[in-house]
Design an enzyme around this catalytic site. Structure first.
Site, PDB file in Angstrom:
ATOM      1  N   SER A  22       0.816  -1.216   0.000  1.00 31.49           N
ATOM      2  CA  SER A  22       0.000   0.000   0.000  1.00 31.49           C
ATOM      3  C   SER A  22       0.848   1.265   0.000  1.00 31.49           C
ATOM      4  O   SER A  22       0.328   2.369   0.041  1.00 31.49           O
ATOM      5  CB  SER A  22      -0.930   0.011   1.218  1.00 31.49           C
ATOM      6  OG  SER A  22      -0.187  -0.166   2.410  1.00 31.49           O
ATOM      7  N   ASN A 110      -2.078  -2.465  13.029  1.00 32.87           N
ATOM      8  CA  ASN A 110      -3.544  -2.256  13.012  1.00 32.87           C
ATOM      9  C   ASN A 110      -3.949  -0.990  13.764  1.00 32.87           C
ATOM     10  O   ASN A 110      -4.820  -0.245  13.333  1.00 32.87           O
ATOM     11  CB  ASN A 110      -4.255  -3.462  13.622  1.00 32.87           C
ATOM     12  CG  ASN A 110      -3.991  -4.727  12.835  1.00 32.87           C
ATOM     13  OD1 ASN A 110      -3.385  -4.676  11.762  1.00 32.87           O
ATOM     14  ND2 ASN A 110      -4.427  -5.870  13.360  1.00 32.87           N
ATOM     15  N   THR A 155     -39.375  27.425  -9.369  1.00 26.91           N
ATOM     16  CA  THR A 155     -39.733  26.121  -8.822  1.00 26.91           C
ATOM     17  C   THR A 155     -40.126  25.307 -10.043  1.00 26.91           C
ATOM     18  O   THR A 155     -40.711  25.855 -10.988  1.00 26.91           O
ATOM     19  CB  THR A 155     -40.895  26.203  -7.814  1.00 26.91           C
ATOM     20  OG1 THR A 155     -42.040  26.679  -8.492  1.00 26.91           O
ATOM     21  CG2 THR A 155     -40.573  27.131  -6.643  1.00 26.91           C
ATOM     22  N   HIS A 156     -39.754  24.048 -10.059  1.00 31.37           N
ATOM     23  CA  HIS A 156     -39.956  23.205 -11.247  1.00 31.37           C
ATOM     24  C   HIS A 156     -39.249  23.795 -12.471  1.00 31.37           C
ATOM     25  O   HIS A 156     -39.667  23.558 -13.608  1.00 31.37           O
ATOM     26  CB  HIS A 156     -41.439  23.002 -11.563  1.00 31.37           C
ATOM     27  CG  HIS A 156     -42.263  22.640 -10.371  1.00 31.37           C
ATOM     28  ND1 HIS A 156     -42.461  21.348  -9.958  1.00 31.37           N
ATOM     29  CD2 HIS A 156     -42.907  23.430  -9.477  1.00 31.37           C
ATOM     30  CE1 HIS A 156     -43.222  21.336  -8.870  1.00 31.37           C
ATOM     31  NE2 HIS A 156     -43.498  22.599  -8.550  1.00 31.37           N
ATOM     32  N   SER A 277     -13.337  25.442 -27.926  1.00 29.55           N
ATOM     33  CA  SER A 277     -13.532  24.203 -28.661  1.00 29.55           C
ATOM     34  C   SER A 277     -12.458  24.117 -29.732  1.00 29.55           C
ATOM     35  O   SER A 277     -12.100  25.125 -30.339  1.00 29.55           O
ATOM     36  CB  SER A 277     -14.922  24.209 -29.300  1.00 29.55           C
ATOM     37  OG  SER A 277     -14.941  23.381 -30.449  1.00 29.55           O
ATOM     38  N   LYS A 283     -16.755  29.050 -29.623  1.00 29.11           N
ATOM     39  CA  LYS A 283     -17.178  28.486 -28.341  1.00 29.11           C
ATOM     40  C   LYS A 283     -16.382  28.951 -27.127  1.00 29.11           C
ATOM     41  O   LYS A 283     -15.189  29.173 -27.198  1.00 29.11           O
ATOM     42  CB  LYS A 283     -17.049  26.966 -28.408  1.00 29.11           C
ATOM     43  CG  LYS A 283     -18.073  26.315 -29.316  1.00 29.11           C
ATOM     44  CD  LYS A 283     -19.377  26.045 -28.609  1.00 29.11           C
ATOM     45  CE  LYS A 283     -19.265  24.735 -27.859  1.00 29.11           C
ATOM     46  NZ  LYS A 283     -20.498  24.403 -27.190  1.00 29.11           N
ATOM     47  N   ASN A 285     -16.611  27.339 -23.200  1.00 26.58           N
ATOM     48  CA  ASN A 285     -17.331  26.302 -22.462  1.00 26.58           C
ATOM     49  C   ASN A 285     -17.109  26.401 -20.956  1.00 26.58           C
ATOM     50  O   ASN A 285     -16.018  26.740 -20.513  1.00 26.58           O
ATOM     51  CB  ASN A 285     -16.893  24.918 -22.943  1.00 26.58           C
ATOM     52  CG  ASN A 285     -17.259  24.684 -24.397  1.00 26.58           C
ATOM     53  OD1 ASN A 285     -18.306  25.156 -24.851  1.00 26.58           O
ATOM     54  ND2 ASN A 285     -16.399  24.012 -25.122  1.00 26.58           N
ATOM     55  N   GLU A 290     -18.616  22.191 -15.226  1.00 28.81           N
ATOM     56  CA  GLU A 290     -18.913  20.809 -15.617  1.00 28.81           C
ATOM     57  C   GLU A 290     -18.062  19.816 -14.828  1.00 28.81           C
ATOM     58  O   GLU A 290     -18.530  18.742 -14.440  1.00 28.81           O
ATOM     59  CB  GLU A 290     -18.690  20.642 -17.116  1.00 28.81           C
ATOM     60  CG  GLU A 290     -19.742  21.378 -17.926  1.00 28.81           C
ATOM     61  CD  GLU A 290     -19.368  21.493 -19.391  1.00 28.81           C
ATOM     62  OE1 GLU A 290     -20.227  21.230 -20.233  1.00 28.81           O
ATOM     63  OE2 GLU A 290     -18.216  21.840 -19.708  1.00 28.81           O
ATOM     64  N   TYR A 317      -9.608  -6.164  12.635  1.00 34.93           N
ATOM     65  CA  TYR A 317      -8.901  -5.760  11.413  1.00 34.93           C
ATOM     66  C   TYR A 317      -8.948  -6.865  10.361  1.00 34.93           C
ATOM     67  O   TYR A 317      -8.779  -8.054  10.641  1.00 34.93           O
ATOM     68  CB  TYR A 317      -7.426  -5.422  11.724  1.00 34.93           C
ATOM     69  CG  TYR A 317      -6.681  -5.023  10.463  1.00 34.93           C
ATOM     70  CD1 TYR A 317      -6.750  -3.720   9.987  1.00 34.93           C
ATOM     71  CD2 TYR A 317      -5.982  -5.958   9.708  1.00 34.93           C
ATOM     72  CE1 TYR A 317      -6.113  -3.355   8.806  1.00 34.93           C
ATOM     73  CE2 TYR A 317      -5.343  -5.605   8.526  1.00 34.93           C
ATOM     74  CZ  TYR A 317      -5.415  -4.304   8.075  1.00 34.93           C
ATOM     75  OH  TYR A 317      -4.798  -3.947   6.902  1.00 34.93           O
ATOM     76  N   GLN A 322      -7.496  -1.995   4.009  1.00 35.70           N
ATOM     77  CA  GLN A 322      -6.508  -1.240   3.242  1.00 35.70           C
ATOM     78  C   GLN A 322      -7.176  -0.574   2.032  1.00 35.70           C
ATOM     79  O   GLN A 322      -6.746   0.471   1.571  1.00 35.70           O
ATOM     80  CB  GLN A 322      -5.385  -2.182   2.800  1.00 35.70           C
ATOM     81  CG  GLN A 322      -4.246  -1.503   2.074  1.00 35.70           C
ATOM     82  CD  GLN A 322      -3.027  -2.399   1.937  1.00 35.70           C
ATOM     83  OE1 GLN A 322      -2.330  -2.687   2.895  1.00 35.70           O
ATOM     84  NE2 GLN A 322      -2.778  -2.871   0.727  1.00 35.70           N
TER      85      GLN A 322
END
Ligand code: ARG
Length: 467
Positions: A22, A110, A155-156, A277, A283, A285, A290, A317, A322
């Site tokens: 690890s 542990n 709303t909606h 773009s 463009k 963006n 996003e 444990y 892990q």
């Protein structure tokens, strides 16, 4: 030297040996592993297991490891360490000789990993709460700047009522402040010390657990060694709190994407946080927005991964645990990297108050105010609603707004209408009418901004107290 090879007759399959490590990800915990090891070493000395000069060379060795290792840059792949615990032990022995092996007396990995992860989560919470205070400040700054500018509330996703732009911005600050609170509550449950829990049954040496907890600024030692070595609730809670925060950010991002579209035109994207773009030359963006929305999916994925990993694990444990590390680190680091960018975006985005204001005047958003006008004249609310609904229908036929109806037309619906009705339809009247705690009346919003600033100040003070 391995930490456990004595009873083995055969070497490990090399691929398995590599695969079960690890270190590639738990090297992040180095700082906490060193701090916890120092606390353990001091407790060993107090228990008479280490001599004073042994303690000194162990502490010096630990310090040197911290100084000579940049956890972000050293060559993990070439390193033979199984995990961060093994790394510290091998480094220590190479620095100070075999005495280094004494550090592991009476402890288990542990309890160490449980301690390191709690320290990691505690530090991450402190950083995130500080970032949240900055984010809230950026939102409130924009709210102050917006003054009495209005916009539609939906709303909606249909025009509902006009609100102050500041009121809309403060809605997000409320969410972020709750997120900061959730993290603080999680911090309190995280801030207890597993050191001295051993592998499962408690340390085999008479270690002063209260002392070790104090050394690491934990509130107290954990109460049960079986629980302490297998509990990952603090990580679950933390990543779930991050998921809620991410959901809030995602709702914000979605609104901003909509509002920045040509059709809404409520804001103009800051070029510093947008991209173009490769195909369409015109463009620009909303990539930041996003990605914020996208990283919400990733964060919820981390929370789900954690829960599913822990589901059905017998006490205490198990190596499965892990697997909780990477989703934990991923969620924490995703959020820590994202919040300052969101604050930067929020400071830079250009709000088009004119366009928002125009939209706030259209779409019959004063209809409820119109019905309230009748209610204030003793008309039962259901009837007032019906009558104003008919007025709207008439407007749609005539292609006008409510203030385009003549008193004569209005009187046919209800004789209670008089000249003052036109005044109550105005945007300023409609806004002012929502004069309750938490409402959008400008005076209420002004006070809300002041209250919100106080809340942010106390958040900042709490963050400083932990720094
Ligand atoms: N790398 C391990 C983990 O993250 C440390 C604990 C190992 N304990 C053990 N009994 N093998 O869980």
């Amino acid at each position: 030297m391995k930490m456990w090879s004595g009873r083995f007759r055969q070497p490990l399959d090399p691929e398995f040996e590599h695969w079960q490590r690890s270190f590639e990800f738990d090297r992040r915990l180095l700082k906490y592993e060193l701090a916890a090891s120092a606390a353990h070493a001091r407790a060993l000395k107090n228990a008479g297991v280490l001599l004073a000069d042994e303690l000194i060379s162990i502490l010096e060795g630990l310090q040197k490891i911290g100084e000579q290792t940049d956890p972000n840059s050293f060559a993990v792949k070439d390193n033979e360490a199984e995990d961060v615990h093994h790394y510290v032990e091998t480094q220590l022995v190479s620095l100070i000789g075999e005495i280094g092996y004494k550090l592991h007396s009476g402890r288990s990995r542990n309890e160490q990993i449980a301690t390191d992860l709690r320290l990691y989560v505690r530090a991450a919470i402190d950083q995130l709460r500080s970032e949240l205070s900055e984010l809230c400040t950026a939102f409130v700054g924009r709210a102050e700047q917006a003054g009495t500018a209005a916009m539609p509330a939906y709303t909606h996703l249909q025009h509902a009522e006009p609100v102050l732009v500041a009121h809309w911005l403060l809605a997000y600050v409320e969410m972020f402040l709750r997120d900061a609170d959730r993290l603080a509550e999680c911090r309190a449950r995280t801030n207890i010390c597993p050191l001295g829990s051993g592998a499962v049954a408690g340390a085999t040496l008479p270690l002063d657990r209260t002392f070790m907890a104090q050394e690491l600024e934990f509130a107290s030692p954990t109460a049960n060694s079986i629980d302490a070595t297998s509990d990952r609730d603090f990580a679950l809670e933390f990543v779930n709190a991050l998921s809620v925060l991410a959901l809030h950010l995602s709702r914000w991002a979605e609104e901003m994407i909509l509002f920045a579209s040509h059709e809404f035109g409520f804001m103009h994207l800051p070029e510093a946080y947008s991209t173009g773009s490769s195909a369409m030359p015109q463009k620009m963006n909303p990539d930041l927005l996003e990605l914020v929305r996208g990283k919400t999916g990733r964060t919820i994925g981390c929370a789900t991964a954690l829960m599913v990993t822990i589901k059905g694990l017998p006490l205490a444990y198990n190596k499965d645990l892990q697997e909780t590390q990477q989703p934990l680190f991923d969620a924490a680091e995703t959020m820590m990297n994202m919040l300052p960018l969101v604050a930067g975006f929020m400071k830079a985005v250009e709000l088009d108050f004119e366009r928002m204001g125009e939209a706030a005047q259209s779409g019959f958003m004063n209809a409820w105010a119109a019905a309230t006008y009748l209610v204030n004249r003793g008309v039962p609310s259901r009837l007032a609603h019906e009558q104003v609904g008919k007025a709207v229908k008439l407007c749609l036929e005539k292609n006008c707004d409510l203030n385009g109806l003549t008193l004569r037309e209005l009187h046919e619906l209800n004789p209670a209408f008089d000249e003052r009705f036109y005044e109550c339809l105005k945007l300023t009247s409609v806004l002012a009418m929502h004069d309750v705690i938490g409402g959008t009346a400008p005076d209420r919003v002004r006070r809300a901004i002041a209250e919100t600033k106080k809340k942010i100040d106390s958040l900042r003070e709490e963050v400083h107290a932990h720094a």
